[in-house]
Scaffold this motif. Structure first.
Motif, mmCIF file in Angstrom:
data_model
loop_
_atom_site.group_PDB
_atom_site.id
_atom_site.type_symbol
_atom_site.label_atom_id
_atom_site.label_comp_id
_atom_site.label_asym_id
_atom_site.label_seq_id
_atom_site.Cartn_x
_atom_site.Cartn_y
_atom_site.Cartn_z
ATOM 1 N N HIS A 47 11.834 0.639 -7.467
ATOM 2 C CA HIS A 47 11.148 -0.568 -7.376
ATOM 3 C C HIS A 47 9.654 -0.569 -6.889
ATOM 4 O O HIS A 47 9.039 -1.531 -6.785
ATOM 5 N N LEU A 48 9.110 0.648 -6.938
ATOM 6 C CA LEU A 48 7.693 0.899 -6.935
ATOM 7 C C LEU A 48 6.927 0.285 -8.118
ATOM 8 O O LEU A 48 5.883 -0.245 -8.211
ATOM 9 N N LYS A 49 8.027 0.241 -9.269
ATOM 10 C CA LYS A 49 7.353 -0.544 -10.372
ATOM 11 C C LYS A 49 6.903 -1.896 -10.418
ATOM 12 O O LYS A 49 5.831 -2.331 -10.942
ATOM 13 N N ILE A 50 7.509 -2.617 -9.365
ATOM 14 C CA ILE A 50 7.292 -4.140 -9.204
ATOM 15 C C ILE A 50 5.935 -4.223 -8.552
ATOM 16 O O ILE A 50 5.377 -5.252 -8.592
ATOM 17 N N ALA A 80 -1.323 3.065 -1.036
ATOM 18 C CA ALA A 80 -0.946 2.966 0.532
ATOM 19 C C ALA A 80 0.457 1.947 0.546
ATOM 20 O O ALA A 80 1.355 2.303 1.166
ATOM 21 N N ILE A 81 0.316 1.113 -0.398
ATOM 22 C CA ILE A 81 1.482 -0.038 -0.531
ATOM 23 C C ILE A 81 2.592 0.813 -1.004
ATOM 24 O O ILE A 81 3.699 0.245 -0.796
ATOM 25 N N CYS A 82 2.357 1.400 -2.203
ATOM 26 C CA CYS A 82 3.429 2.325 -2.474
ATOM 27 C C CYS A 82 4.094 3.085 -1.654
ATOM 28 O O CYS A 82 5.245 3.302 -1.554
ATOM 29 N N GLY A 83 3.352 3.819 -0.909
ATOM 30 C CA GLY A 83 3.997 4.883 0.021
ATOM 31 C C GLY A 83 4.588 4.027 1.060
ATOM 32 O O GLY A 83 5.733 4.432 1.599
ATOM 33 N N ALA A 84 4.110 2.781 1.497
ATOM 34 C CA ALA A 84 4.738 2.002 2.591
ATOM 35 C C ALA A 84 6.105 1.537 2.054
ATOM 36 O O ALA A 84 7.049 1.206 2.655
ATOM 37 N N MET A 85 6.247 1.004 0.773
ATOM 38 C CA MET A 85 7.244 0.641 0.042
ATOM 39 C C MET A 85 8.494 1.742 0.125
ATOM 40 O O MET A 85 9.445 1.443 0.378
ATOM 41 N N LEU A 86 8.128 2.938 -0.273
ATOM 42 C CA LEU A 86 8.942 3.977 -0.292
ATOM 43 C C LEU A 86 9.549 4.206 1.164
ATOM 44 O O LEU A 86 10.611 4.594 1.425
ATOM 45 N N ALA A 87 8.570 4.337 2.046
ATOM 46 C CA ALA A 87 8.871 4.408 3.506
ATOM 47 C C ALA A 87 9.613 3.433 4.362
ATOM 48 O O ALA A 87 10.909 3.666 4.727
ATOM 49 N N ALA A 88 9.546 2.149 3.914
ATOM 50 C CA ALA A 88 10.159 0.984 4.395
ATOM 51 C C ALA A 88 11.430 0.947 3.827
ATOM 52 O O ALA A 88 12.782 0.759 4.494
ATOM 53 N N VAL A 105 12.872 -9.035 -0.398
ATOM 54 C CA VAL A 105 11.731 -10.094 -0.932
ATOM 55 C C VAL A 105 10.829 -10.055 0.161
ATOM 56 O O VAL A 105 9.522 -9.917 -0.255
ATOM 57 N N GLY A 106 10.872 -10.145 1.293
ATOM 58 C CA GLY A 106 9.880 -10.374 2.209
ATOM 59 C C GLY A 106 9.010 -9.064 2.243
ATOM 60 O O GLY A 106 7.813 -9.281 2.623
ATOM 61 N N LEU A 107 9.728 -7.789 2.239
ATOM 62 C CA LEU A 107 8.946 -6.653 2.362
ATOM 63 C C LEU A 107 7.997 -6.500 1.036
ATOM 64 O O LEU A 107 6.723 -6.349 1.173
ATOM 65 N N TYR A 108 8.467 -7.077 -0.044
ATOM 66 C CA TYR A 108 7.491 -7.111 -1.341
ATOM 67 C C TYR A 108 6.626 -7.889 -1.022
ATOM 68 O O TYR A 108 5.091 -7.497 -1.453
#
Length: 172
Positions: A47-50, A80-88, A105-108
């Motif tokens: 989901h990092l790809k999106i 930073a947002i890719c790292g946050a996506m992985l962490a969250a 969806v909200g996180l994205y």
């Protein structure tokens, strides 16, 4: 902080919609070439790809006339947002056992918005001087996404979380 311009607002909406659409592209066109830029399963890593590809495309369009100085803050925001996506994603899906599409969806959308705000926050001489390093890190992350599409490590971040009650079968 500068006022929000129509250009940035339009870019945010376009990038966010492109990423949302990208989520489903592999379902309609299942082939390896599409799998390089679209998630091939419901793993946290895929989901990092999106976030990565649409945000990077938006950055390149926004900075096409700004030169090298424009890129640094945007690339740092992307990382930073890719790292946050992985962490969250890890905290919510693995640690807390969450399985809500609304949360995802909200996180994205929140992270895409955060990327646009962080680019303004990071816009300073210290970041602009490190554009080359940030470019290398961004390319390395993109390369890792391409590699791990076909050769994912045996780790929970790469585990397909599709289906009901997936948190019960996540390998620890």
């Amino acid at each position: 902080m500068p006022r929000l311009s129509w250009k940035l607002l339009t870019a945010f909406v376009a990038v966010t919609l492109a990423g949302a659409c990208l989520h489903f592209v592999h379902d309609f066109f299942p082939n390896p070439a599409v799998g390089l830029i679209a998630p091939v399963n419901e793993s946290i890593w895929e989901h990092l790809k999106i976030i990565y590809w649409p945000f990077l495309a938006g950055v390149l369009l926004l900075c096409r006339r700004g030169g090298r100085d424009c890129l640094g803050p945007w690339l740092l925001a992307l990382l930073a947002i890719c790292g946050a996506m992985l962490a969250a994603g890890y905290l919510y899906h693995v640690t807390a056992g969450g399985d809500s599409v609304a949360f995802d969806v909200g996180l994205y959308v929140l992270l895409m918005g955060a990327g646009f705000l962080l680019a303004a926050v990071f816009n300073g001489p210290a970041v602009r001087q490190r554009t080359d390093l940030l470019l290398l890190l961004t390319i390395a992350l993109g390369g890792a996404m391409l590699l791990f599409t076909f050769l994912p490590p045996d780790h929970v971040l790469f585990t397909d979380l599709s289906g009901a009650n997936t948190w019960q079968v996540i390998p620890y």
